[in-house]
Design a protein around this motif. Structure first.
Motif, PDB file in Angstrom:
ATOM      1  N   ARG A  81       0.742  -1.255  -0.078  1.00 24.18           N
ATOM      2  CA  ARG A  81       0.083  -0.032   0.017  1.00 24.18           C
ATOM      3  C   ARG A  81       0.913   1.237  -0.107  1.00 24.18           C
ATOM      4  O   ARG A  81       2.078   1.289   0.428  1.00 24.18           O
ATOM      5  N   ASP A  98      -4.767   5.723   3.199  1.00 21.98           N
ATOM      6  CA  ASP A  98      -4.324   4.441   2.711  1.00 21.98           C
ATOM      7  C   ASP A  98      -4.529   4.045   1.490  1.00 21.98           C
ATOM      8  O   ASP A  98      -6.071   3.646   1.125  1.00 21.98           O
ATOM      9  N   LEU A 100      -4.606   1.233  -1.165  1.00 19.12           N
ATOM     10  CA  LEU A 100      -4.602  -0.186  -1.156  1.00 19.12           C
ATOM     11  C   LEU A 100      -4.229  -0.930  -2.381  1.00 19.12           C
ATOM     12  O   LEU A 100      -4.533  -0.173  -3.369  1.00 19.12           O
TER      13      LEU A 100
END
Length: 437
Positions: A81, A98, A100
């Motif tokens: 990530r 974040d 991913l």
């Protein structure tokens, strides 16, 4: 052990950090000119708007609203990530995006940390990204390159405010103490985000709780609720309203801090707020208890050498690999958090690693209460008195109880342990730990 040196020179001053990139550990060995990621966004509009949310937050002073010019998140790549982190200009809001693996396409995610500016030109380009438009990212030693069919912009690495290091450490500890209170589905999350007041509104505070009709704002704790001081501090989420797939709220009654994690296609954004709109994360003392361990600095060096950009730090594995007792490993992680080198993910309930320059003096410089406590210990001003401790300071005697923590000083009477323990509690804990050892 893998010990990483930075490519070029990372500079540390009392006011700021300039980050050079750490070499990337690859299957072929060490890459001295690392690239975090080189490829396309699978969800271009979500990623673009997520970065703009961070740019908006770091450019806003929510307490006594004032727009600022700073727009420079910290970027960390961890193999599975990309993370982008920042603080508001008032330091009372922490934000992390974040990105991913499902949100990225066409390239491997590398390892490293840097700090880049999101200029007005980059912000305009990101704001105008359409849902199905191509968005190409190149994150690496040269900084951040953002390309669309219409434009391509490169942002060079910039200095990171030194107070962000203190704040990153306190966020790690504050978030580690949080527990999930309730979750929202996509409809409820979108309705909540739509109801948020603007960043310029007067502060609206209260306890958030979920009901059949959605989220309610209550004047008192109703159980399974989270207190948010200044709902306007969450207003940047409005930009992500159509992309929200759900949200989880976290809180800690002991510190009053709170966080919300919003699920997005291929990504997640987390906002954390202090218990008062006027309080900044860099002024919290949440790590002081862990830093009181006398061996924590030495242990931190060992643990730091073992870390390798793990997106999820396995504490049990660290205990086995280092051969250090569990409580000492956790104290070492507190030291690394105080240096900004580890963070805490409230959603994954784990530590993660950032590669920042190692500044061993920072822990002392940023924690004057710890310095004062050690001075009291050196002056033999701490002694056991039955079930209590007596600490002598400035001509007075303070009664300290370690479990549960209490002290008779003015600091404790004013703050309790919501802003970390007072110097007398820290001093007693240091002496108690030394006697038990």
């Amino acid at each position: 052990m893998n010990v990483r040196a930075f490519v070029g020179e990372s500079t540390v001053t009392p006011d700021a950090l300039t980050l050079a990139l750490a070499p990337a550990l690859t299957p072929a060995g060490i890459d001295d000119s690392p690239s975090f990621f080189h490829g396309f966004a699978s969800e271009p509009q979500t990623l673009a708007r997520g970065l703009v949310v961070l740019a908006d937050i770091t450019a806003t002073r929510y307490f006594q609203y004032t727009p600022e010019s700073q727009r420079d998140p910290v970027l960390t790549a961890q193999g599975d990530r990309l993370r982008a982190e920042c603080f508001s200009a008032c330091n009372g809001v922490y934000a992390r995006l974040d990105i991913l693996q499902p949100g990225l396409d066409g390239g491997e995610i590398g390892f490293g940390t840097t700090n880049v500016d999101i200029s007005a030109a980059t912000r305009r380009a990101l704001v105008n990204v359409a849902r199905a438009e191509l968005l190409h990212l190149d994150v690496g030693r040269a900084g951040l390159a953002v390309s669309t069919p219409q434009t391509s912009i490169i942002e060079r690495p910039v200095e990171m405010p030194s107070r962000w290091v203190r704040a990153l450490g306190n966020v790690a500890e504050l978030h580690r103490g949080m527990t999930p209170a309730f979750s929202l589905d996509a409809r409820q999350a979108q309705e909540f985000i739509a109801s948020l007041p603007s960043a310029t509104s007067t502060a609206r505070s209260g306890w958030l709780a979920v009901s059949r009709g959605g989220v309610r704002l209550l004047p008192r704790d109703a159980g399974q609720s989270v207190h948010i001081a200044g709902l306007h501090r969450l207003s940047a989420l409005k930009r992500l309203l159509p992309h929200a797939r759900g949200a989880t709220f976290f809180g800690d009654a002991r510190t009053g801090a709170a966080a919300v994690a919003v699920d997005l296609p291929g990504a997640r954004v987390t906002l954390g707020v202090t218990d008062e709109a006027w309080r900044g994360h860099s002024g919290e003392g949440s790590l002081l208890e862990g830093l009181a361990d006398a061996s924590s600095l030495d242990d931190a060096e060992l643990i730091s050498a073992i870390l390798a950009f793990e997106p999820v730090i396995d504490v049990d594995a660290l205990i086995i690999e280092s051969g250090v007792a569990a409580h000492r490993v956790r104290s070492a992680l507190a030291v690394l958090a105080a240096s900004g080198r580890v963070g805490w993910d409230v959603s994954d309930r784990t530590y993660f690693h950032r590669e920042l320059p190692d500044d061993t003096e920072r822990v002392t410089r940023d924690n004057p209460r710890l310095v004062s406590a050690r001075r009291l210990v050196d002056e033999n001003a701490v002694r056991r008195d039955g079930e209590h401790w007596a600490v002598y300071s400035h001509g007075g005697e303070y009664r300290v109880h370690l479990d549960p923590p209490r002290c008779t000083c003015a600091w404790y009477l004013r703050h309790g342990i919501g802003r970390g323990p007072c110097k007398h509690l820290i001093a007693a804990r240091i002496v108690d730990g030394g006697q038990q050892a």
